[in-house]
Design a protein around this motif. Structure first.
Motif, mmCIF file in Angstrom:
data_model
loop_
_atom_site.group_PDB
_atom_site.id
_atom_site.type_symbol
_atom_site.label_atom_id
_atom_site.label_comp_id
_atom_site.label_asym_id
_atom_site.label_seq_id
_atom_site.Cartn_x
_atom_site.Cartn_y
_atom_site.Cartn_z
ATOM 1 N N THR A 119 0.842 -1.192 0.000
ATOM 2 C CA THR A 119 0.000 0.000 0.000
ATOM 3 C C THR A 119 0.878 1.243 0.000
ATOM 4 O O THR A 119 1.939 1.268 0.607
ATOM 5 C CB THR A 119 -0.898 -0.008 1.248
ATOM 6 O OG1 THR A 119 -1.713 -1.171 1.219
ATOM 7 C CG2 THR A 119 -1.775 1.221 1.303
ATOM 8 N N ASN A 147 -2.391 -2.804 -4.084
ATOM 9 C CA ASN A 147 -3.158 -2.924 -2.853
ATOM 10 C C ASN A 147 -3.348 -1.508 -2.323
ATOM 11 O O ASN A 147 -2.656 -1.081 -1.423
ATOM 12 C CB ASN A 147 -2.408 -3.812 -1.851
ATOM 13 C CG ASN A 147 -3.145 -3.932 -0.526
ATOM 14 O OD1 ASN A 147 -4.353 -3.778 -0.472
ATOM 15 N ND2 ASN A 147 -2.405 -4.196 0.539
ATOM 16 N N ASN A 148 -4.308 -0.787 -2.955
ATOM 17 C CA ASN A 148 -4.436 0.656 -2.700
ATOM 18 C C ASN A 148 -3.102 1.325 -3.001
ATOM 19 O O ASN A 148 -2.575 2.101 -2.208
ATOM 20 C CB ASN A 148 -4.871 0.926 -1.264
ATOM 21 C CG ASN A 148 -5.333 2.348 -1.051
ATOM 22 O OD1 ASN A 148 -5.695 3.051 -2.006
ATOM 23 N ND2 ASN A 148 -5.301 2.820 0.186
ATOM 24 N N THR A 149 -2.560 1.014 -4.186
ATOM 25 C CA THR A 149 -1.221 1.435 -4.587
ATOM 26 C C THR A 149 -1.295 2.427 -5.740
ATOM 27 O O THR A 149 -2.025 2.211 -6.704
ATOM 28 C CB THR A 149 -0.383 0.220 -5.027
ATOM 29 O OG1 THR A 149 -0.408 -0.767 -4.000
ATOM 30 C CG2 THR A 149 1.043 0.618 -5.323
ATOM 31 N N THR A 150 -0.521 3.506 -5.623
ATOM 32 C CA THR A 150 -0.367 4.480 -6.700
ATOM 33 C C THR A 150 1.079 4.471 -7.170
ATOM 34 O O THR A 150 2.003 4.576 -6.359
ATOM 35 C CB THR A 150 -0.751 5.895 -6.243
ATOM 36 O OG1 THR A 150 -2.135 5.923 -5.887
ATOM 37 C CG2 THR A 150 -0.518 6.907 -7.356
ATOM 38 N N ASP A 205 -5.612 -3.525 -10.303
ATOM 39 C CA ASP A 205 -5.852 -2.761 -9.073
ATOM 40 C C ASP A 205 -4.750 -1.736 -8.815
ATOM 41 O O ASP A 205 -4.124 -1.717 -7.749
ATOM 42 C CB ASP A 205 -5.982 -3.699 -7.867
ATOM 43 C CG ASP A 205 -7.165 -4.646 -7.995
ATOM 44 O OD1 ASP A 205 -8.142 -4.264 -8.657
ATOM 45 O OD2 ASP A 205 -7.108 -5.749 -7.450
#
Length: 400
Positions: free
Chosen positions: A22, A40-43, A63
């Motif tokens: 994350t 995993n909620n990764t930018t 994702d």
């Protein structure tokens, strides 16, 4: 952190999944074998140039949010030189290697509706040009697009806005979905003092006069408190979801026990210079002008209230420096330096600094405002010139 992401990819065998942590990580990211990169909620981001580049057949992205933060929207954020599978990937920027999706999306990053009639029905016109068929929807109740299915080429869309009460702020996110997802921020201010708006054009493809910048607003608070974050060098995270608006930052180390290390906080404007007469907070100036940043002499911790930060402050730099007569002469001698963010009596973020190098001063953390949301970047780099030289860079005359 891009180096660590690339290291993770290099350790992943062909046909396997590389599960990303994350957070936000700077690219470029290179994929040279058929693996599946799962966020995993990764930018993943870069200021300019491609963020992700794939030079193989059979890779997959899932994702993820991929952003070019300072480049034109026509520049490529994702480049594929072979067939790549895409699932739930949001992109800010163009793509290359995905067929018709490679075309130019003439859409705004944000639309500001201005003031509109509260409690009434208002209609606005947006003209979009898309290279592939897309679905357009909004996450905010009371905002409706007609038609919601866009065809390849130019589309004239009516946006209906109704049911917003006086004293509220409209902040919504329109999602444009094709093979990738693209986001448009929508803002406006309902008022009882204006008449309903009927058919006002707020965006027209190819019309530079109606281009909008991204609107600044805080992200909503999470429905559940996120677990504490242990960030690493190069990582960026949003602060609001961990500390809301205010926190204390404590610095600790294990040895030598007699090392004297002082914090120095620089509030910097857009030109990279200290903002205001009290824009440097340390033991000699224990508070910024409005009390947004404070130094506490009892234990040396720093307190930051992000709601009080002047809008002209572009970024905040937290640094630490060894006292001239300290037992340690450089951070190479300081063991286990660590920053701890405490909010509401709880430790919410930790950052252990490694490999600072043979320097008497360390730039630990950078706080910056992105789309109205305060974020922190884990810097952890030594500055060999020392504190006096750093002060001079930021417009403060200091003696060595």
């Amino acid at each position: 952190m891009s180096e660590n992401i690339n290291d993770l990819i290099s350790r992943t065998n062909s046909g396997e999944i590389a599960l990303l942590p994350t957070g936000e990580y700077e690219g470029p990211i290179y994929i040279t074998k058929p693996i599946k990169l799962v966020g995993n909620n990764t930018t993943l981001w870069a200021r300019r140039g491609s963020v992700i580049e794939m030079t193989c057949e059979g890779a997959a992205l899932q994702d993820l949010r991929v952003e070019l933060t300072e480049a034109q929207s026509s520049q490529n954020a994702i480049v594929a030189h072979g067939k790549t599978m895409i699932s739930d990937v949001e992109v800010m920027g163009a793509v290359m290697g995905f067929g018709d999706e490679d075309g130019y999306f003439d859409i705004p990053r944000s639309i500001d509706l201005g003031t509109f009639a509260a409690e009434k029905k208002n209609t606005f016109i947006i003209k979009l040009n898309v290279p592939v068929a897309c679905e357009l929807s909004c996450t905010t109740a009371g905002v409706l697009f007609t038609p919601s299915s866009l065809q390849q080429g130019e589309n004239l869309v009516t946006m209906t806005v109704q049911g917003f009460s006086t004293g509220t702020l409209l902040y919504g996110e329109a999602m444009l979905r094709s093979q990738f997802t693209r986001r448009i921020y929508i803002t406006g201010r309902p008022s009882a003092e204006v008449q309903p708006i009927n058919g006002k054009t707020v965006y027209e493809c190819g019309n530079e006069a109606l281009q909008s910048d991204v609107f600044s607003v805080l992200s909503p608070a999470p429905s559940e408190e996120l677990p504490p974050a242990d960030i690493r060098k190069g990582q960026r995270i949003s602060l609001y979801q961990y500390i809301k608006n205010k926190c204390e930052i404590h610095f600790t180390h294990s040895s030598p026990n007699t090392a004297e290390i002082d914090p120095y906080v620089f509030l910097l404007d857009a030109n990279g210079k200290v903002f205001g007469s009290k824009g440097m907070v340390f033991f000699g100036n224990e508070s910024s002008e409005n009390g947004s940043v404070k130094y506490f002499a009892d234990d040396g911790h720093i307190e930051i209230d992000f709601e009080k930060i002047d809008y002209r402050v572009d970024r905040i730099l937290l640094t630490y420096s060894l006292y001239a007569e300290s037992a340690a002469q450089s951070f190479a001698e300081v063991k286990s330096p660590r920053c701890s963010f405490v909010a509401d009596g709880k430790e919410r973020i930790t950052y252990s600094m490694y490999n600072i190098g043979n320097a008497p001063t360390a730039i630990a953390l950078e706080f910056y405002n992105y789309k109205g949301e305060w974020k922190v970047s884990a810097e952890g780099r030594g500055y060999s010139g020392g504190m006096a030289a750093l002060c001079n860079i930021f417009g403060i005359v200091a003696d060595n």
